[in-house]
Design a protein around this motif. Structure first.
Motif, PDB file in Angstrom:
ATOM      1  N   LEU A   1      14.096   7.054  10.947  1.00 27.39           N
ATOM      2  CA  LEU A   1      13.386   7.627   9.801  1.00 27.39           C
ATOM      3  C   LEU A   1      14.369   7.698   8.634  1.00 27.39           C
ATOM      4  N   GLU A   2      13.887   7.386   7.460  1.00 29.17           N
ATOM      5  CA  GLU A   2      14.737   7.382   6.267  1.00 29.17           C
ATOM      6  C   GLU A   2      15.561   8.670   6.153  1.00 29.17           C
ATOM      7  N   TYR A   3      16.869   8.508   5.947  1.00 30.99           N
ATOM      8  CA  TYR A   3      17.809   9.611   5.684  1.00 30.99           C
ATOM      9  C   TYR A   3      17.914  10.613   6.839  1.00 30.99           C
TER      10      TYR A   3
ATOM     11  N   ASP B   1       5.560   0.232   7.997  1.00 29.73           N
ATOM     12  CA  ASP B   1       6.575   1.268   8.166  1.00 29.73           C
ATOM     13  C   ASP B   1       6.037   2.367   9.096  1.00 29.73           C
ATOM     14  N   ASN B   2       6.932   3.161   9.677  1.00 27.75           N
ATOM     15  CA  ASN B   2       6.592   4.393  10.398  1.00 27.75           C
ATOM     16  C   ASN B   2       5.785   4.216  11.682  1.00 27.75           C
ATOM     17  N   ILE B   3       6.086   3.165  12.408  1.00 28.24           N
ATOM     18  CA  ILE B   3       5.360   2.884  13.646  1.00 28.24           C
ATOM     19  C   ILE B   3       5.599   3.982  14.696  1.00 28.24           C
ATOM     20  N   VAL B   4       6.809   4.602  14.662  1.00 24.24           N
ATOM     21  CA  VAL B   4       7.139   5.674  15.607  1.00 24.24           C
ATOM     22  C   VAL B   4       6.893   7.050  14.984  1.00 24.24           C
ATOM     23  N   TYR B   5       7.422   7.242  13.737  1.00 19.22           N
ATOM     24  CA  TYR B   5       7.277   8.545  13.086  1.00 19.22           C
ATOM     25  C   TYR B   5       6.926   8.344  11.611  1.00 19.22           C
ATOM     26  N   PRO B   6       5.801   8.873  11.089  1.00 20.30           N
ATOM     27  CA  PRO B   6       4.825   9.703  11.800  1.00 20.30           C
ATOM     28  C   PRO B   6       4.005   8.953  12.853  1.00 20.30           C
TER      29      PRO B   6
ATOM     30  N   PHE C   1      -2.775   5.754  -5.263  1.00 18.83           N
ATOM     31  CA  PHE C   1      -3.925   6.492  -5.801  1.00 18.83           C
ATOM     32  C   PHE C   1      -3.545   7.784  -6.508  1.00 18.83           C
ATOM     33  N   ASN C   2      -2.309   8.258  -6.357  1.00 18.66           N
ATOM     34  CA  ASN C   2      -1.885   9.488  -7.031  1.00 18.66           C
ATOM     35  C   ASN C   2      -1.367   9.161  -8.433  1.00 18.66           C
ATOM     36  N   PRO C   3      -2.062   9.540  -9.494  1.00 18.80           N
ATOM     37  CA  PRO C   3      -1.675   9.131 -10.851  1.00 18.80           C
ATOM     38  C   PRO C   3      -0.288   9.618 -11.275  1.00 18.80           C
ATOM     39  N   GLU C   4       0.126  10.808 -10.797  1.00 13.30           N
ATOM     40  CA  GLU C   4       1.475  11.303 -11.133  1.00 13.30           C
ATOM     41  C   GLU C   4       2.519  10.358 -10.546  1.00 13.30           C
ATOM     42  N   PHE C   5       2.332  10.023  -9.253  1.00 11.29           N
ATOM     43  CA  PHE C   5       3.305   9.131  -8.592  1.00 11.29           C
ATOM     44  C   PHE C   5       3.283   7.764  -9.275  1.00 11.29           C
ATOM     45  N   ALA C   6       2.104   7.270  -9.630  1.00 10.32           N
ATOM     46  CA  ALA C   6       1.996   5.951 -10.274  1.00 10.32           C
ATOM     47  C   ALA C   6       2.783   5.911 -11.584  1.00 10.32           C
TER      48      ALA C   6
ATOM     49  N   PHE D   1       0.865  -1.185   0.000  1.00 10.28           N
ATOM     50  CA  PHE D   1       0.000   0.000   0.000  1.00 10.28           C
ATOM     51  C   PHE D   1       0.900   1.233   0.000  1.00 10.28           C
ATOM     52  N   GLY D   2       0.772   2.051  -1.058  1.00  2.27           N
ATOM     53  CA  GLY D   2       1.562   3.282  -1.122  1.00  2.27           C
ATOM     54  C   GLY D   2       2.819   3.089  -1.935  1.00  2.27           C
ATOM     55  N   THR D   3       2.686   3.044  -3.249  1.00  2.00           N
ATOM     56  CA  THR D   3       3.822   2.825  -4.149  1.00  2.00           C
ATOM     57  C   THR D   3       4.802   3.994  -4.096  1.00  2.00           C
ATOM     58  N   TYR D   4       4.256   5.225  -4.101  1.00  2.00           N
ATOM     59  CA  TYR D   4       5.039   6.468  -4.183  1.00  2.00           C
ATOM     60  C   TYR D   4       5.891   6.410  -5.451  1.00  2.00           C
ATOM     61  N   VAL D   5       7.226   6.439  -5.347  1.00  2.00           N
ATOM     62  CA  VAL D   5       8.026   6.411  -6.588  1.00  2.00           C
ATOM     63  C   VAL D   5       8.540   4.998  -6.906  1.00  2.00           C
TER      64      VAL D   5
ATOM     65  N   GLU E   1      -3.806   1.541  -9.726  1.00  2.00           N
ATOM     66  CA  GLU E   1      -4.144   2.917  -9.361  1.00  2.00           C
ATOM     67  C   GLU E   1      -5.497   2.968  -8.666  1.00  2.00           C
ATOM     68  N   GLY E   2      -5.520   3.523  -7.489  1.00  2.00           N
ATOM     69  CA  GLY E   2      -6.768   3.666  -6.736  1.00  2.00           C
ATOM     70  C   GLY E   2      -6.493   3.756  -5.258  1.00  2.00           C
ATOM     71  N   HIS E   3      -7.565   3.921  -4.493  1.00  2.00           N
ATOM     72  CA  HIS E   3      -7.447   3.958  -3.036  1.00  2.00           C
ATOM     73  C   HIS E   3      -7.422   2.531  -2.515  1.00  2.00           C
ATOM     74  N   SER E   4      -6.555   2.246  -1.570  1.00  2.00           N
ATOM     75  CA  SER E   4      -6.437   0.887  -1.028  1.00  2.00           C
ATOM     76  C   SER E   4      -7.796   0.333  -0.616  1.00  2.00           C
ATOM     77  N   GLN E   5      -8.598   1.143   0.033  1.00  2.00           N
ATOM     78  CA  GLN E   5      -9.884   0.639   0.538  1.00  2.00           C
ATOM     79  C   GLN E   5     -10.844   0.253  -0.579  1.00  2.00           C
ATOM     80  N   ASP E   6     -10.660   0.857  -1.762  1.00  2.00           N
ATOM     81  CA  ASP E   6     -11.516   0.487  -2.911  1.00  2.00           C
ATOM     82  C   ASP E   6     -10.953  -0.721  -3.647  1.00  2.00           C
TER      83      ASP E   6
ATOM     84  N   GLU F   1      -3.376   6.438   8.969  1.00  2.00           N
ATOM     85  CA  GLU F   1      -4.711   6.157   9.524  1.00  2.00           C
ATOM     86  C   GLU F   1      -5.447   5.106   8.696  1.00  2.00           C
ATOM     87  N   ARG F   2      -4.804   4.654   7.570  1.00  2.00           N
ATOM     88  CA  ARG F   2      -5.419   3.581   6.793  1.00  2.00           C
ATOM     89  C   ARG F   2      -4.865   2.210   7.179  1.00  2.00           C
ATOM     90  N   TYR F   3      -3.735   2.196   7.949  1.00  2.00           N
ATOM     91  CA  TYR F   3      -3.123   0.904   8.277  1.00  2.00           C
ATOM     92  C   TYR F   3      -4.136  -0.032   8.950  1.00  2.00           C
TER      93      TYR F   3
HETATM   94  N1  LIG Z   1      -5.240   4.941   0.959  1.00  2.00           N
HETATM   95  C1  LIG Z   1      -4.324   5.018  -0.027  1.00  2.00           C
HETATM   96  N2  LIG Z   1      -4.488   4.279  -1.143  1.00  2.00           N
HETATM   97  C2  LIG Z   1      -3.567   4.338  -2.127  1.00  2.00           C
HETATM   98  N3  LIG Z   1      -2.479   5.129  -2.099  1.00  2.00           N
HETATM   99  C3  LIG Z   1      -2.297   5.870  -1.007  1.00  2.00           C
HETATM  100  C4  LIG Z   1      -3.183   5.861   0.081  1.00  2.00           C
HETATM  101  N4  LIG Z   1      -2.714   6.692   1.033  1.00  2.00           N
HETATM  102  C5  LIG Z   1      -1.571   7.240   0.554  1.00  2.00           C
HETATM  103  N5  LIG Z   1      -1.334   6.740  -0.669  1.00  2.00           N
HETATM  104  C6  LIG Z   1      -0.188   7.018  -1.493  1.00  2.00           C
HETATM  105  O1  LIG Z   1       0.962   6.608  -0.787  1.00  2.00           O
HETATM  106  C7  LIG Z   1       2.057   7.332  -1.305  1.00  2.00           C
HETATM  107  C8  LIG Z   1       3.001   7.814  -0.351  1.00  2.00           C
HETATM  108  N6  LIG Z   1       2.284   8.373   0.747  1.00  2.00           N
HETATM  109  C9  LIG Z   1       2.438   7.792   1.880  1.00  2.00           C
HETATM  110  C10 LIG Z   1       1.810   8.625   2.728  1.00  2.00           C
HETATM  111  C11 LIG Z   1       1.848   8.342   4.142  1.00  2.00           C
HETATM  112  N7  LIG Z   1       3.263   8.182   4.487  1.00  2.00           N
HETATM  113  C12 LIG Z   1       3.799   9.173   5.008  1.00  2.00           C
HETATM  114  O2  LIG Z   1       3.108  10.202   5.118  1.00  2.00           O
HETATM  115  C13 LIG Z   1       5.224   9.133   5.479  1.00  2.00           C
HETATM  116  C14 LIG Z   1       5.680  10.281   6.077  1.00  2.00           C
HETATM  117  C15 LIG Z   1       6.992  10.307   6.543  1.00  2.00           C
HETATM  118  N8  LIG Z   1       7.453  11.498   7.138  1.00  2.00           N
HETATM  119  O3  LIG Z   1       6.660  12.482   7.216  1.00  2.00           O
HETATM  120  O4  LIG Z   1       8.631  11.563   7.605  1.00  2.00           O
HETATM  121  C16 LIG Z   1       7.835   9.199   6.423  1.00  2.00           C
HETATM  122  C17 LIG Z   1       7.348   8.031   5.825  1.00  2.00           C
HETATM  123  O5  LIG Z   1       8.150   6.914   5.684  1.00  2.00           O
HETATM  124  C18 LIG Z   1       6.048   7.978   5.352  1.00  2.00           C
HETATM  125  O6  LIG Z   1       5.603   6.824   4.777  1.00  2.00           O
HETATM  126  N9  LIG Z   1       1.259   9.675   2.090  1.00  2.00           N
HETATM  127  N10 LIG Z   1       1.557   9.507   0.825  1.00  2.00           N
HETATM  128  C19 LIG Z   1       1.509   8.557  -2.000  1.00  2.00           C
HETATM  129  O7  LIG Z   1       1.916   8.408  -3.325  1.00  2.00           O
HETATM  130  C20 LIG Z   1       0.026   8.475  -1.795  1.00  2.00           C
HETATM  131  O8  LIG Z   1      -0.633   8.838  -2.969  1.00  2.00           O
END
Ligand SMILES: Nc1ncnc2c1ncn2[C@@H]1O[C@H](Cn2cc(CNC(=O)c3cc([N+](=O)[O-])cc(O)c3O)nn2)[C@@H](O)[C@H]1O
Ligand SMILES: [Mg+2]
Length: 216
Positions: free
Chosen positions: A200-202, A171-176, A93-98, A67-71, A118-123, A147-149
């Motif tokens: 936290l990364e880096y 990931d991120n059990i402590v921060y955020p 769910f963010n098409p640019e990131f996808a 959940f959360g591909t990002y780059v 591409e989409g929201h995890s819950q869908d 808050e989706r975990y």
């Molecule tokens: N319900 C969802 N369904 C599908 N994609 C989702 C959903 N929520 C976020 N995303 C996508 O995850 C990617 C990355 N993402 C992750 C988060 C939540 N993660 C964090 O906010 C985060 C924040 C920090 N930080 O602030 O230091 C460090 C980390 O390792 C983190 O994962 N927000 N966007 C984004 O491309 C977003 O579109």
């Protein structure tokens, strides 16, 4: 006037210019170098990445989910360890990131092993069985909105995708932080939890990952 590029586009530029095509390790190194020296980004990173590697090797999954591909950093990290017929489904769910992730994954040579949905995890979760032929998931990496975990873990269980031995890693059990998830998963009788302190990364900020093995 070309709109200023996004940070994610600049990460892609750096990978495209510096990484060795078809070499996942060089793509990971390039992203880690860029994000530790030029612009911070929310990749799981190289320190927590080693924990991710170890848990993926332990799970040796046939079907992995993220959940959360990002780059695409953690998708590449996971997929490079998968056995020949195994595959990773990653939800974004963010098409640019996808689309950026798709290009970076292509450079890594892992497009055959990774499907970006591409989409929201819950869908998407309820659609995995009929649209993506998923029966059970062997490994799940949670790195999306914190808050989706918890609700997405409950949804995975309700949809019947977890089997005895399925491994979740968050990931991120402590921060955020993901306090409601931690409370839920550690008190749930069917999950055997392990905490992995890290950073936290880096950054020099404390963070941690949580592994939860489903006991059926
Ligand atoms: N319900 C969802 N369904 C599908 N994609 C989702 C959903 N929520 C976020 N995303 C996508 O995850 C990617 C990355 N993402 C992750 C988060 C939540 N993660 C964090 O906010 C985060 C924040 C920090 N930080 O602030 O230091 C460090 C980390 O390792 C983190 O994962 N927000 N966007 C984004 O491309 C977003 O579109
Ligand atoms: Mg994260």
């Amino acid at each position: 006037f070309v709109m200023d590029q996004s940070k994610e586009q600049r990460i892609l530029n750096s990978v495209s210019y510096n990484a060795v095509k078809g070499d996942p390790e060089s793509v990971l190194d390039c992203i880690d170098n860029y994000c530790s020296q030029k612009e911070w980004a929310m990749n799981v990173g190289d320190e927590k990445g080693v924990i991710l590697d170890k848990v993926v090797e332990e799970a040796d999954p046939t079907i992995a989910l993220e959940f959360g591909t990002y780059v695409g950093y953690s998708a590449i990290r996971i997929a490079r360890l998968l056995k020949p017929n195994a595959r990773l489904l990653t939800i974004e769910f963010n098409p640019e990131f996808a689309s950026i992730a798709r290009e970076i994954i292509e450079i890594a040579g892992l497009s055959e092993k990774i499907t970006i949905i591409e989409g929201h995890s819950q869908d998407i979760i309820p659609q995995l069985r009929e649209k993506y032929q998923v029966d059970k998931v062997d490994f799940v990496f949670l790195d999306h909105w914190k808050e989706r975990y918890c609700p997405d873990t409950i949804l995975l269980e309700e949809c019947g995708y977890l089997k005895k031995g399925s491994i979740l890693l968050a990931d991120n059990i402590v921060y955020p932080g993901a306090p409601d998830f931690v409370k839920y998963i550690r008190s749930h009788k069917s999950f055997d939890c392990t905490n992995y302190p890290s950073h936290l990364e880096y950054m020099k900020v404390e963070d941690a990952m949580e592994k939860a093995v489903y006991m059926g």
